[in-house]
Motif scaffolding. Structure first.
Motif, PDB file in Angstrom:
ATOM      1  N   ILE B 156       0.943  -1.237   0.023  1.00 24.43           N
ATOM      2  CA  ILE B 156       0.018   0.044   0.005  1.00 24.43           C
ATOM      3  C   ILE B 156       0.910   1.217   0.044  1.00 24.43           C
ATOM      4  CG2 ILE B 156      -1.992   1.124   1.265  1.00 24.43           C
ATOM      5  CD1 ILE B 156      -2.751  -1.439   2.436  1.00 24.43           C
ATOM      6  N   GLU B 204      -5.549  -0.836  -1.982  1.00 24.98           N
ATOM      7  CA  GLU B 204      -5.952   0.635  -1.968  1.00 24.98           C
ATOM      8  C   GLU B 204      -7.065   0.847  -1.128  1.00 24.98           C
ATOM      9  OE1 GLU B 204      -8.324   1.202  -5.951  1.00 24.98           O
ATOM     10  OE2 GLU B 204      -6.739   0.098  -6.291  1.00 24.98           O
ATOM     11  N   LYS B 205      -7.202   2.171  -0.623  1.00 23.94           N
ATOM     12  CA  LYS B 205      -8.688   2.637  -0.207  1.00 23.94           C
ATOM     13  C   LYS B 205      -9.539   2.639  -0.728  1.00 23.94           C
ATOM     14  CE  LYS B 205      -6.568   6.007   3.414  1.00 23.94           C
ATOM     15  NZ  LYS B 205      -6.701   7.333   3.650  1.00 23.94           N
ATOM     16  N   GLY B 208     -12.414   5.882   0.667  1.00 24.53           N
ATOM     17  CA  GLY B 208     -11.516   6.646   1.703  1.00 24.53           C
ATOM     18  C   GLY B 208     -11.328   5.612   2.742  1.00 24.53           C
ATOM     19  N   LYS B 209     -11.522   4.439   2.659  1.00 33.15           N
ATOM     20  CA  LYS B 209     -11.148   3.526   3.836  1.00 33.15           C
ATOM     21  C   LYS B 209     -10.159   2.396   3.419  1.00 33.15           C
ATOM     22  CE  LYS B 209     -13.333   5.242   7.555  1.00 33.15           C
ATOM     23  NZ  LYS B 209     -14.702   5.005   7.711  1.00 33.15           N
ATOM     24  N   TYR B 210      -9.476   1.799   4.119  1.00 36.79           N
ATOM     25  CA  TYR B 210      -8.729   0.593   4.116  1.00 36.79           C
ATOM     26  C   TYR B 210      -9.535  -0.369   4.213  1.00 36.79           C
ATOM     27  CZ  TYR B 210      -4.533   3.294   4.034  1.00 36.79           C
ATOM     28  OH  TYR B 210      -3.641   4.508   3.577  1.00 36.79           O
ATOM     29  N   GLU B 230     -13.455  -2.393   7.856  1.00 38.40           N
ATOM     30  CA  GLU B 230     -12.667  -1.050   7.116  1.00 38.40           C
ATOM     31  C   GLU B 230     -11.923  -0.445   8.342  1.00 38.40           C
ATOM     32  OE1 GLU B 230     -16.254   0.387   5.460  1.00 38.40           O
ATOM     33  OE2 GLU B 230     -16.390   2.045   7.066  1.00 38.40           O
ATOM     34  N   SER B 231     -10.893   0.552   7.809  1.00 40.85           N
ATOM     35  CA  SER B 231     -10.284   1.268   8.776  1.00 40.85           C
ATOM     36  C   SER B 231      -9.745   2.584   8.092  1.00 40.85           C
ATOM     37  CB  SER B 231      -8.765   0.567   9.051  1.00 40.85           C
ATOM     38  OG  SER B 231      -7.894   1.161   9.647  1.00 40.85           O
ATOM     39  N   PRO B 232      -9.656   3.512   9.024  1.00 40.87           N
ATOM     40  CA  PRO B 232      -9.146   4.817   8.434  1.00 40.87           C
ATOM     41  C   PRO B 232      -7.329   4.935   8.360  1.00 40.87           C
ATOM     42  CG  PRO B 232      -9.634   4.940  10.727  1.00 40.87           C
ATOM     43  CD  PRO B 232      -9.946   3.782  10.191  1.00 40.87           C
ATOM     44  N   ASP B 233      -6.891   3.868   9.111  1.00 39.76           N
ATOM     45  CA  ASP B 233      -5.191   3.981   9.189  1.00 39.76           C
ATOM     46  C   ASP B 233      -4.692   2.745   9.226  1.00 39.76           C
ATOM     47  OD1 ASP B 233      -6.236   2.955  11.480  1.00 39.76           O
ATOM     48  OD2 ASP B 233      -5.584   4.530  12.873  1.00 39.76           O
TER      49      ASP B 233
END
Lengths: 360, 360
Positions: B156, B204-205, B208-210, B230-233
């Motif tokens: 990533i 890829e996101k 907007g999220k992983y 899902e995850s922001p980080d």
């Protein structure tokens, strides 16, 4: 012989405060079997309980057991949203011996006997509650077809965050709700995958992160023990760490799980938690966690500070259970609300100081 | 009789590419039993495998079984960090019938027979690998005392993210590592609580999220099936949703789990996954997930596109297993690296197009 811990737990003389008979079922031909394991919050000048209400169709044929299940694709919570599964009580392939569940021959849980939702009850004095006529939060979607259970409420800033068990044939996961007024609720998604339950959120950020105690039920390797995790936003969780385990024998040797929201004290976070033995007797203990690193256990009660002793705790739907999901603390005195026998709701008060004495 | 799917899977003539004999044990008197279930990445002009290396002390007494366990408080990975548990092979309370584990009378796994670490192997041609002499990532801390296993690698941006099983007596949790060069690795913490494994991150996101596919193993209610989160980080995970389940009967009726990193195609994310039946025969299938909402399954192979058939797949430490943790895709052709029989590493190539044909 073990010396019973001396702590002055004063049970409310009005106990049980709420029984199933006090709760109107969701549908006319249904019956409420449980109004218990309530999350607790102070909202305005009211004490609010968010009850787990467990109900089912009234059982009319002694040879049958009917089990309610939400349709995964239901768009609301009406009688048409629920599928009634009719089972033969004498079916040799089915095991009805645990009143909470139906098992198959392999010992697998294939149904719950009731469908739970969450319902608000309000009180000015903390003992006399007015219970909403209608469900406040209903199960919804494929991960809640068997119901929603055992809420814990943490006030963070100006919102109340409610964690709960989302139960379906896919497992027991953990959902999150938020509300400002206990009238409208926002769904914040499934925050932990199955099997997990007994989640309490800390009431403030610690080292810049929100934190929770959770209780996975590992399969194959591991035991139902307490873990800790952190989050930047309450929605996404990581940095899972093992917090504390069951004991070799005794009251908390089968499983443990967080009960009430951690109470901030000068000496650490005091967490009231439940433990059960192999006979499913549920008692309440306490553990003190480091203020700045709640993943560190400072001290723990060797014996429970409260056990099922009152008549309403030692009889009932699933007898021998005291199971707290919330408490109010004022001037060093704790009012703990707890489910009794998976049936009713009770309260008990005690001094924080006395619990501390048990820890030492 | 079922028609076997016709897809031209070409196994490498050099298979198995890596066997335990090719791997130097961590300590002089140890033996390597497995070099398998490798994550795969392209790094510079090299194909890198991150092998799971399973090893144990050489067994010298036929009446004994010695089991290696990392000390929870060990500060490194030397012989003094490891505790050797000596078991009596004839102890009636112990069950050694599954070569991977030691069970007690109640069928509970109480030890693994080997301790796993991760080790880098590098190749220019993707078939001839040079294996590092030393472990690349070693187990560490209380959640990895039984080893680290089954890495999956997703590139990533400019980092490689490695998910893996962190195994201890506390359960099987999911850890995350990051690296830029497969020489130094950064620990990113435990991202999922037990029991969970088989985690692949999307490259890829999305919105907007992983995103990840994970495989909880629920206890009591639920099956070992695939979920999405899902995850922001990449560190904190939420919005868990059920993705897809096992089948009623057949090759994927006991458990399923993600294998390789999802492959972006015009028609969706193609996820190569493993399924096993009640006889622990592991095969590879494929599922197509919606590009913009990978929680939505578009199509799935009814039959596996690859099953244990070669001699090295149907014999060995835990025979009858093809288990891929990674693949390289070039010009529509997939080179899939897979563990065989929990022992060695092999590769096979096939056209993406052919897998698509099975989905339709």
């Amino acid at each position: 012989m073990r010396v019973k811990p001396q702590i002055g737990v004063r049970r409310s003389p009005l106990n049980p405060l709420i029984t199933p008979a006090d709760v109107k079922p969701s549908f006319p031909d249904w019956e409420v079997l449980g109004a218990f394991n309530a999350g607790v919050a102070e909202c305005g000048d009211e004490i609010v309980l968010l009850l787990r209400v467990a109900e089912r169709p009234r059982q009319t044929d002694p040879g049958k057991v009917t089990v309610p299940v939400l349709r995964a694709d239901a768009s609301g919570f009406g009688e048409s949203s629920v599928c009634i599964v009719e089972l033969d009580r004498n079916d040799p392939d089915l095991d009805f011996s645990d009143r909470r569940v139906v098992k198959n021959r392999r010992g697998e849980t294939i149904w719950l006997t009731t469908l739970s939702h969450l319902r608000v009850a309000r009180s000015r004095d903390g003992e006399r509650f007015t219970i909403d006529e209608q469900p406040s939060v209903v199960p919804a979607g494929p991960l809640e077809t068997w119901g929603i259970e055992d809420p814990r409420i943490t006030k963070i800033d100006d919102r109340f965050l409610v964690t709960y068990s989302a139960v379906s044939e896919k497992g027991v996961a953990v959902g999150l709700l938020s509300t400002r007024d206990f009238r409208s609720f926002t769904r914040e998604g499934t925050i932990l995958a199955p099997t997990n339950k007994d989640v309490v959120l800390f009431p403030e950020k610690i080292n810049g992160k929100y934190m929770m105690v959770h209780r996975p039920v590992p399969e194959g390797i591991g035991k139902p023990e307490m873990w800790i995790a952190e989050s930047p936003d309450l929605i996404h969780w990581g940095n899972h760490r093992f917090l504390m385990g069951i004991s070799e024998s005794g009251w908390d040797s089968a499983r443990i799980g967080a009960g009430c929201v951690p109470i901030r004290t000068d000496e650490g976070w005091l967490l009231l938690y439940h433990g059960a033995d192999s006979g499913h007797r549920y008692c309440m203990g306490a553990v003190l966690l480091d203020l700045n690193d709640p993943g560190r256990v400072i001290a723990r009660t060797a014996e429970p500070f409260m056990s099922p002793e009152a008549e309403y705790e030692t009889t009932g739907f699933f007898a021998g259970v005291v199971f707290a999901c919330g408490a109010i603390v004022k001037d060093g005195r704790v009012t703990m609300y707890y489910g009794v026998s998976d049936e009713s709701t009770a309260s008990a008060t005690f001094q924080l100081e006395e619990v501390f004495n048990l820890l030492k």
